[in-house]
Design an enzyme around this catalytic site. Structure first.
Site, PDB file in Angstrom:
ATOM      1  N   LYS A   1       0.822  -1.211   0.000  1.00  0.00           N
ATOM      2  CA  LYS A   1       0.000   0.000   0.000  1.00  0.00           C
ATOM      3  C   LYS A   1       0.862   1.270   0.000  1.00  0.00           C
ATOM      4  O   LYS A   1       0.400   2.330  -0.389  1.00  0.00           O
ATOM      5  CB  LYS A   1      -0.927   0.028   1.216  1.00  0.00           C
ATOM      6  CG  LYS A   1      -1.888  -1.140   1.352  1.00  0.00           C
ATOM      7  CD  LYS A   1      -3.022  -1.075   0.361  1.00  0.00           C
ATOM      8  CE  LYS A   1      -4.201  -1.987   0.702  1.00  0.00           C
ATOM      9  NZ  LYS A   1      -3.891  -3.425   0.756  1.00  0.00           N
TER      10      LYS A   1
HETATM   11  C1  LIG Z   1      -4.573  -4.560   0.337  1.00  0.00           C
HETATM   12  C2  LIG Z   1      -3.832  -5.844   0.426  1.00  0.00           C
HETATM   13  C3  LIG Z   1      -4.054  -6.911  -0.486  1.00  0.00           C
HETATM   14  C4  LIG Z   1      -5.121  -6.855  -1.549  1.00  0.00           C
HETATM   15  O1  LIG Z   1      -4.818  -5.965  -2.585  1.00  0.00           O
HETATM   16  P1  LIG Z   1      -5.968  -5.454  -3.565  1.00  0.00           P
HETATM   17  O2  LIG Z   1      -5.310  -4.496  -4.461  1.00  0.00           O
HETATM   18  O3  LIG Z   1      -7.017  -4.822  -2.687  1.00  0.00           O
HETATM   19  O4  LIG Z   1      -6.508  -6.660  -4.276  1.00  0.00           O
HETATM   20  C5  LIG Z   1      -3.260  -8.039  -0.393  1.00  0.00           C
HETATM   21  N1  LIG Z   1      -2.320  -8.155   0.584  1.00  0.00           N
HETATM   22  C6  LIG Z   1      -2.105  -7.174   1.488  1.00  0.00           C
HETATM   23  C7  LIG Z   1      -1.074  -7.386   2.536  1.00  0.00           C
HETATM   24  C8  LIG Z   1      -2.833  -5.983   1.449  1.00  0.00           C
HETATM   25  O5  LIG Z   1      -2.600  -5.018   2.359  1.00  0.00           O
END
Ligand SMILES: *Cc1c(COP(=O)(O)O)cnc(C)c1O
Length: 417
Positions: free
Chosen positions: A103
């Protein structure tokens, strides 16, 4: 380059509007007018940040000067993106940013965009988090002039390392522990966005995962991977399907990626939909890979648009809790320290890789962020990385607030810069 609403293609906006608005009419998602095609051989000769510049210029050359864009890239992406061998496969590690989850890419680039597009009027980023997003957004905007960040989270319902990572920053970051659930926090955010007067007064923005600036940043690491190892089959651990959207966009732009596998946990709306054509979200269930506990993935219309446009098929597979644990053990026996999200992707890769194909999976979070389950499942002790151990000793600056819009509204209106 304009950005248009996938639901109402006649709604066309600039990048600036798409970033500031987030969503179009009727909750429609913005999408670029076109995906600039790039030559892999040329890109492969560039250094990493120069390559990012070449990729993003195709979308943003009219919005930012070349030198501004270069500066934004070096400020947003100072950390590495290693592609690590795990047995005969590859792990793309996306957790080397300040909050140890992928993120960071999207949140940090969005912060750069918003602060440079600011016209001096106040911006307040209000976001609800169940853990990772709040930390990434808080760190990304920490210390940025003219932006105030308010993060809501459910009191007592996130792990202490997660909480310490974003509730100890201070400055322009305010954190509010809500006496309620994550859904209650989301409802409070929604109430704020429904309050037109407040929205104007404080310049409300949400920084959530549908923001187009976040996706553009995620396209970059798919290019990194594809240039380092062409023609991989890539398994993406998916919740809101933002990461998969970015991967498909990179492929559409010419990144040499063979095909994608969408790996979900028991929240399996998409795998069921691809099988029987029925979009029927169930209630969300809690799993080990909690950042993927999403039953109504908000980026799905973008994925579907890309699949239809290019006539690509997508393999999707839900992975059970038992299989997630077994997958973690299998990865550990290959000398790789896993956490539940990448383990879901690894298992889906193992089940769907054809002979002769080379595979990769995305590692979206540092194992220490899920230290409790990792330690228990693998029966090991897990040292905390520096970013986490430092945060653990700082003072938690959060205020507790009732689960009540009338309690939150005055806090948001209070003009404390
Ligand atoms: C947000 C997140 C995901 C999922 O990603 P998306 O783009 O929402 O499909 C997977 N793993 C982790 C650790 C995340 O924080």
């Amino acid at each position: 380059m304009y950005f248009y609403n996938l639901k109402h293609p006649q709604q066309q906006v600039s990048f600036e509007q798409a970033v500031k608005q987030g969503l179009g009419k009727d909750q429609g998602l913005f999408f670029p007018e076109q995906l600039p095609e790039l030559d892999a051989k040329t890109l492969a000769k560039l250094g990493r940040h120069q390559r990012y510049h070449a990729i993003l210029s195709g979308f943003l050359a009219e919005t930012f000067s070349a030198s501004d864009l270069a500066q934004m890239i070096s400020e947003a992406f100072p950390f590495d993106v290693p592609l690590v061998e795990v047995g005969p496969h590859y792990a793309l590690e996306l957790f080397h940013g300040p909050t140890l989850a992928f993120k960071d890419f999207g949140a940090r680039f969005m912060a750069q965009c918003l602060s440079r597009l600011s016209d001096g009027s106040p911006i307040t980023i209000l976001t609800a988090t169940s853990g990772d997003t709040g930390a990434a957004v808080a760190h990304a905007f920490h210390g940025l002039k003219g932006v105030r960040v308010v993060v809501l989270y459910p009191k007592g319902k996130i792990s202490r390392p997660q909480e310490q990572l974003f509730c100890t920053l201070g400055g322009n970051i305010e954190t509010l522990a809500v006496e309620g659930s994550f859904d209650d926090c989301q409802a409070l955010v929604k109430a704020a966005f429904d309050d037109e007067q407040l929205k104007k007064a404080i310049g409300l923005n949400s920084a959530n995962s549908i923001n187009i600036s976040r996706l553009l940043a995620q396209v970059l690491y798919f290019w990194d991977m594809a240039l380092a190892q062409p023609d991989l089959v890539v398994s993406v651990p998916s919740g809101n399907f933002g990461d998969l959207t970015a991967g498909l966009m990179a492929k559409a732009m010419g990144a040499p990626i063979k095909r994608f596998i969408a790996a979900t946990n028991s929240n399996d709306t998409v795998p069921r939909y691809l099988k029987d054509g029925q979009w029927q979200p169930h209630d969300t269930v809690a799993t080990l890979s909690n950042a993927m506990d999403v039953s109504r993935p908000n980026n799905w219309p973008r994925v579907e648009f890309l699949l239809n446009t290019f006539n690509w098929s997508l393999t999707a597979q839900p992975i059970s809790e038992a299989d997630t644990k077994a997958s973690m053990k299998a990865m550990y026996s290959l000398d790789y320290l896993p956490e539940p999200h990448c383990a879901v992707a690894f298992k889906a890769l193992m089940d769907n890789l054809h002979s002769g194909e080379k595979g990769a999976f995305l590692c979206t979070a540092h194992p220490a962020k899920f230290a409790d389950s990792v330690a228990e499942i693998l029966s090991i002790d897990l040292p905390l990385p520096k970013a986490l151990s430092e945060a653990m000793s700082k003072q938690n600056l959060s205020k507790t607030i009732a689960n009540d819009w009338q309690a939150l509204r005055p806090v948001l209106l209070k003009n404390n810069g």
